[in-house]
Each structure stands twice: as structure tokens, then as C-alpha cells.
Design an enzyme around this catalytic site. Structure first.
Site, PDB file in Angstrom:
ATOM      1  N   ASN A  39       0.864  -1.176   0.000  1.00 15.52           N
ATOM      2  CA  ASN A  39       0.000   0.000   0.000  1.00 15.52           C
ATOM      3  C   ASN A  39       0.906   1.233   0.000  1.00 15.52           C
ATOM      4  OD1 ASN A  39      -1.715   2.078   0.616  1.00 15.52           O
ATOM      5  ND2 ASN A  39      -2.559   1.141   2.472  1.00 15.52           N
ATOM      6  N   HIS A  54     -11.751   4.010   0.245  1.00 12.45           N
ATOM      7  CA  HIS A  54     -11.807   3.043   1.364  1.00 12.45           C
ATOM      8  C   HIS A  54     -12.671   1.833   1.016  1.00 12.45           C
ATOM      9  CE1 HIS A  54     -11.324   6.640   4.383  1.00 12.45           C
ATOM     10  NE2 HIS A  54     -10.127   6.158   4.041  1.00 12.45           N
ATOM     11  N   LEU A  73     -13.799   5.105  10.195  1.00 13.78           N
ATOM     12  CA  LEU A  73     -13.288   6.315  10.848  1.00 13.78           C
ATOM     13  C   LEU A  73     -11.844   6.091  11.267  1.00 13.78           C
ATOM     14  CD1 LEU A  73     -16.425   6.749  13.161  1.00 13.78           C
ATOM     15  CD2 LEU A  73     -16.104   7.686  10.868  1.00 13.78           C
ATOM     16  N   ARG A  99      -8.261  16.563   7.280  1.00 11.88           N
ATOM     17  CA  ARG A  99      -9.042  17.028   6.125  1.00 11.88           C
ATOM     18  C   ARG A  99     -10.381  17.586   6.589  1.00 11.88           C
ATOM     19  NH1 ARG A  99      -8.802  11.558   2.865  1.00 11.88           N
ATOM     20  NH2 ARG A  99      -7.078  10.843   4.147  1.00 11.88           N
ATOM     21  N   GLY A 159      -9.599   3.018  13.015  1.00 12.12           N
ATOM     22  CA  GLY A 159      -8.973   3.263  14.329  1.00 12.12           C
ATOM     23  C   GLY A 159      -9.902   3.954  15.313  1.00 12.12           C
ATOM     24  N   GLU A 208      -8.436  -4.629   5.712  1.00 11.98           N
ATOM     25  CA  GLU A 208      -8.359  -4.303   4.282  1.00 11.98           C
ATOM     26  C   GLU A 208      -7.327  -5.170   3.579  1.00 11.98           C
ATOM     27  OE1 GLU A 208      -7.920  -0.376   6.093  1.00 11.98           O
ATOM     28  OE2 GLU A 208      -8.562   0.394   4.141  1.00 11.98           O
TER      29      GLU A 208
HETATM   30  P1  ADP Z   1      -5.365   5.257   9.078  1.00 13.92           P
HETATM   31  O1  ADP Z   1      -6.495   5.937   8.382  1.00 13.92           O
HETATM   32  O2  ADP Z   1      -4.083   5.996   9.004  1.00 13.92           O
HETATM   33  O3  ADP Z   1      -5.257   3.766   8.775  1.00 13.92           O
HETATM   34  P2  ADP Z   1      -6.353   4.361  11.674  1.00 13.92           P
HETATM   35  O4  ADP Z   1      -7.507   3.581  11.122  1.00 13.92           O
HETATM   36  O5  ADP Z   1      -5.248   3.616  12.309  1.00 13.92           O
HETATM   37  O6  ADP Z   1      -5.763   5.375  10.614  1.00 13.92           O
HETATM   38  O7  ADP Z   1      -6.984   5.391  12.743  1.00 13.92           O
HETATM   39  C1  ADP Z   1      -6.207   6.339  13.379  1.00 13.92           C
HETATM   40  C2  ADP Z   1      -7.090   7.076  14.371  1.00 13.92           C
HETATM   41  O8  ADP Z   1      -7.606   6.133  15.310  1.00 13.92           O
HETATM   42  C3  ADP Z   1      -6.347   8.134  15.151  1.00 13.92           C
HETATM   43  O9  ADP Z   1      -7.135   9.320  15.245  1.00 13.92           O
HETATM   44  C4  ADP Z   1      -6.232   7.506  16.533  1.00 13.92           C
HETATM   45  O10 ADP Z   1      -6.192   8.466  17.560  1.00 13.92           O
HETATM   46  C5  ADP Z   1      -7.531   6.727  16.601  1.00 13.92           C
HETATM   47  N1  ADP Z   1      -7.438   5.734  17.683  1.00 13.92           N
HETATM   48  C6  ADP Z   1      -6.634   4.658  17.752  1.00 13.92           C
HETATM   49  N2  ADP Z   1      -6.776   4.054  18.972  1.00 13.92           N
HETATM   50  C7  ADP Z   1      -7.682   4.783  19.670  1.00 13.92           C
HETATM   51  C8  ADP Z   1      -8.265   4.699  20.974  1.00 13.92           C
HETATM   52  N3  ADP Z   1      -7.929   3.722  21.815  1.00 13.92           N
HETATM   53  N4  ADP Z   1      -9.185   5.613  21.333  1.00 13.92           N
HETATM   54  C9  ADP Z   1      -9.535   6.603  20.498  1.00 13.92           C
HETATM   55  N5  ADP Z   1      -9.031   6.757  19.251  1.00 13.92           N
HETATM   56  C10 ADP Z   1      -8.115   5.856  18.836  1.00 13.92           C
END
Ligand code: ADP
Length: 395
Positions: free
Chosen positions: A9, A178, A207, A239, A329, A383
Site C-alpha cells: 500500500n 476506502h 473512521l 481534512r 482506528g 483491508e
Molecule cells: P489510518 O487511516 O491511518 O489507517 P487508523 O484507522 O489507524 O488510521 O486510525 C487512526 C485514528 O484512530 C487516530 O485518530 C487515533 O487516535 C484513533 N485511535 C486509535 N486508537 C484509539 C483509541 N484507543 N481511542 C480513540 N481513538 C483511537
């Protein structure tokens, strides 16, 4: 040894990679080359839960990073020998690609021709494809498009109310991104509901740093919030999502911003970061909000309010709802944002069960709703497995 797929990726300044066991979706190895083009470029590999830094040049380009990844993978000969395919995430497939394809010269030309719609991503994806082809010339290479899942959207959902010729001549329309994540969690939701996928009406919210929501009617994607580019829709990490379309002109003509500065602002300085003036990271904002940081709290409130508005509007196209799904996340971990969002939707039949909501974090998948309210599921996305499974079709 089980059959493995290398999943690549290539982002604008990073390369995520993983060796995925095709049958289970488990990652035998994963890694990240980040800050490419900057003097703090770094490469890490994670095997058996242990992270290890690997050599990479400062300021490494994508090409140099891919060479460094190849070198690092040589230490895992057994895994390399069990590779049967390479799956490439490609961000933009335009209207050309409605499903994953085996890569050949025509496919590469088509990805190149679509690059003007994803200038930060498609060229990086292509360079990943070309160097992986050189490194693994005997394996099938398969392109899996972020946009393909949304090619089932009807015209009334994907067209903007702009002069029609912009669509005809330049392909200006909503594409959605996505796709692999929405595909994975929607199929998983059908499984959890014990209902045939083709009969499911779902709303799926991915998200992460980037955020998008999809409406799925009878197993077909019928609407989504990311548009011509991955800037529209929900509030994201950096964004802006939806804004008044005349704002960029106002910023340029009335406030003297350059076009470049406006583009950077909307993509990199807005969203959770822009509002909070603190961070794009949901965890940091939740911690700070707890301690009374007003703007951190406001950023989270705007995030959940916008999300709730989208969920409300997607009840129109999804039809009688089988389930709402949270993933990514934030979706998988933030019980606060899930609870806040569902609170806005209480008069539409959503209600969170506080205990289940708190329990459903850190990779757990399951329901978080109160009995008698709309099914609301948290599902950990995968994914990479979708990409690996698509690649396996060509083995
Ligand atoms: P990406 O789009 O880069 O793959 P991710 O799906 O890993 O990103 O999501 C990242 C987001 O998830 C960040 O805003 C991070 O703070 C949030 N996140 C990860 N763990 C937690 C948690 N335990 N509580 C709240 N938010 C979280």
C-alpha cells in the site's frame, strides 16, 4: 507452509506492507516505511509482535524505500518462498475498474491516465507496482482499487449538480474511497447478522485518519461520503470534509491565500487538527477534552455531529436498516465518539448500551446497541485480507 500474499500500500509519503496468510487474513509480517522524502525517513518491520528498525536512507524516495523493503524481506526467506501473489492497493480506478485486475501494461497505462484525479497516490501506487514486479517477476501482481466497491452507485448518487458536460468530458463525479474496508466490514456484518449479504441494508462508517461512510442497499453500495477526491464528507484527522464550495475562492480572492496554501489547509491543516489547534489524533483529543481543553472537545463534538447527520441522511438510501457499523482506528476504539454520535440519533431508533460500548474496543468486534434499538456493530476491519483474497483469484 501456508499460501502467503504480499500486500503493498504505497501512500504519498509512506509504504505499508504486509505478508498475509491467504486463508485466515493473519499478518505473518507487517511493516511501514514512513516520512519518505524527509530526512527522518524510517523503516520498521513487525514479526511475531516484535518491531524492528531496518536500514533506509535519509530522504529515501519511494523507489529507494521499496529497495530497502526488498532487502529487509530477504531475512525472511521462508516467508518469501511461500508467497504466491502480490496485491497492490491502488487508490483511484476511475470508471475503468469495477473490480480487481491482474496487472499488465494496459492496466498500468489506465492507472497512469487516472493519476490526475489522485496525484498524490496513483503515481506512488504505480512505482510500487513496477518495483515489486522487478523484485517478484514470477508472481501474479493484482491491483485492488479503493474506488471499485462504489461503482455500483446509481447516477443520482454519484453526480454533482454541476454542468453535465464536466462529467462527460472530464469524469467529474463522486467516486468514493476506502472500498476494501467497507467491503470487508459489510460482509462481516452480514455474517454476524446471519443474513445473506445480498439482502442486507447497512450503513458502514470507516473512521481512521481518513473517514468515510457508505450506504449499502441489498448488498450494493448506493452512496458514500468521499467524492471526486478523498476530501469531501466527514470531518477527518486533518481534512475538512464538507465546506461551502465558495470558501476556497473567498480565501484566495479576499484573504490573499495562494491556491497551494488553500489546498494544504483543506487537506493537512483542517479537520480535528484544525479545529482543536492541538492534534489530529483522536486519543490525544479525548485525553485533553477530559482535562477541560475546550477546542479538543469542540473538535470531537463537530466530528460526531457531522457523522450523525450523514447516518441520518443515509437511512434514505440504505432502506430499512439491518445494521450500522463502526470501523477504523476511531470507529473500533473510541467509545466516546460512538456514544456521542448515537445520542444525536436517539429519536431515529438508535441507542447505545454503555457497558457493551466500553467493552468493544482494541480489536473486539460485536454489538453495542440496546435491545430493541437499531443493530449497531463494531467490526475490526482487515483491508489487507480483502486485497490478499482478490490477489488469490489469479493464483
Ligand atoms: P489510518 O487511516 O491511518 O489507517 P487508523 O484507522 O489507524 O488510521 O486510525 C487512526 C485514528 O484512530 C487516530 O485518530 C487515533 O487516535 C484513533 N485511535 C486509535 N486508537 C484509539 C483509541 N484507543 N481511542 C480513540 N481513538 C483511537
Amino acid at each position: 507452509m501456508n499460501k502467503m500474499v504480499l500486500v503493498l500500500n504505497c501512500g504519498s509519503s509512506s509504504i505499508k506492507f504486509a505478508i498475509i496468510e491467504a486463508a485466515t487474513g493473519d499478518a505473518a509480517l507487517s511493516g511501514l516505511a514512513e516520512s519518505l522524502g524527509n530526512d527522518d525517513a524510517k523503516l520498521t518491520i513487525k514479526v511475531n509482535g516484535e518491531k524492528k528498525a531496518c536500514p533506509i536512507d535519509a530522504n529515501a524516495t519511494h523507489q529507494q524505500a521499496l529497495n530497502a523493503i526488498e532487502l529487509a524481506l530477504e531475512a525472511y526467506q521462508e516467508l518469501q518462498n511461500s508467497l504466491v501473489a502480490v496485491g497492490h492497493r491502488v487508490v483511484h480506478g476511475g470508471e475503468t475498474f469495477t473490480q480487481s485486475v491482474l496487472i499488465n501494461d494496459d492496466v498500468k497505462s489506465a492507472i497512469r491516465e487516472t493519476a490526475h484525479m489522485a496525484p498524490l497516490h496513483n503515481p506512488a501506487n504505480l512505482s510500487g507496482i513496477e518495483s515489486a514486479e522487478a523484485a517478484f517477476p514470477n508472481l501474479p501482481h493484482v491491483a485492488v482499487f479503493d474506488t471499485a466497491f462504489f461503482q455500483t452507485m446509481p447516477k443520482h448518487a454519484y453526480l454533482y449538480a454541476l454542468p453535465y458536460e464536466l462529467y462527460q468530458k472530464h469524469g467529474i463525479r463522486r467516486y468514493g474511497f476506502h472500498g476494501s474496508s467497507h467491503y470487508f466490514v459489510s460482509h462481516k456484518a452480514a455474517e454476524m447478522l446471519s443474513k445473506p449479504y445480498e439482502q442486507c441494508n447497512l450503513i458502514t462508517a470507516h473512521l481512521g485518519n481518513g473517514c468515510s461512510i457508505a450506504s449499502i442497499h441489498q448488498g450494493r453500495a448506493v452512496d458514500t461520503s468521499l467524492g471526486f477526491t478523498p476530501l469531501e464528507g466527514l470531518v477527518m484527522g486533518t481534512r475538512c470534509g464538507d465546506i461551502d464550495p465558495s470558501l476556497p475562492t473567498f480565501l484566495i480572492e479576499q484573504l490573499g491565500y495562494s491556491e497551494k496554501a488553500v489546498t494544504a489547509m483543506l487537506n493537512k491543516e483542517s479537520g480535528l487538527l484544525g479545529i482543536s489547534q492541538l492534534s489530529n489524533d483522536c486519543r490525544t483529543l479525548e485525553e485533553q477534552a477530559e482535562q477541560g481543553h475546550e477546542l479538543a472537545n469542540l473538535a470531537l463534538t463537530i466530528f460526531s455531529y457531522r457523522l450523525a447527520k450523514y447516518i441520518g441522511s443515509y437511512l434514505v438510501s440504505a432502506g430499512p436498516l439491518d445494521a450500522l457499523v463502526f470501523t477504523g482506528g476511531i470507529g473500533e476504539n473510541s467509545d466516546r465518539l460512538r456514544a456521542d454520535t448515537l445520542k444525536y440519533l436517539s429519536h431515529l431508533g438508535f441507542a447505545v448500551d454503555a457497558d457493551k460500548n466500553t467493552a468493544m474496543r482494541f480489536g473486539q468486534s460485536g454489538p453495542i446497541h440496546q435491545e430493541g434499538s437499531h443493530n449497531t456493530l463494531v467490526i475490526a476491519t482487515n483491508e489487507e485480507w480483502v486485497i490478499a483474497q482478490d490477489a488469490m483469484q489469479y493464483v
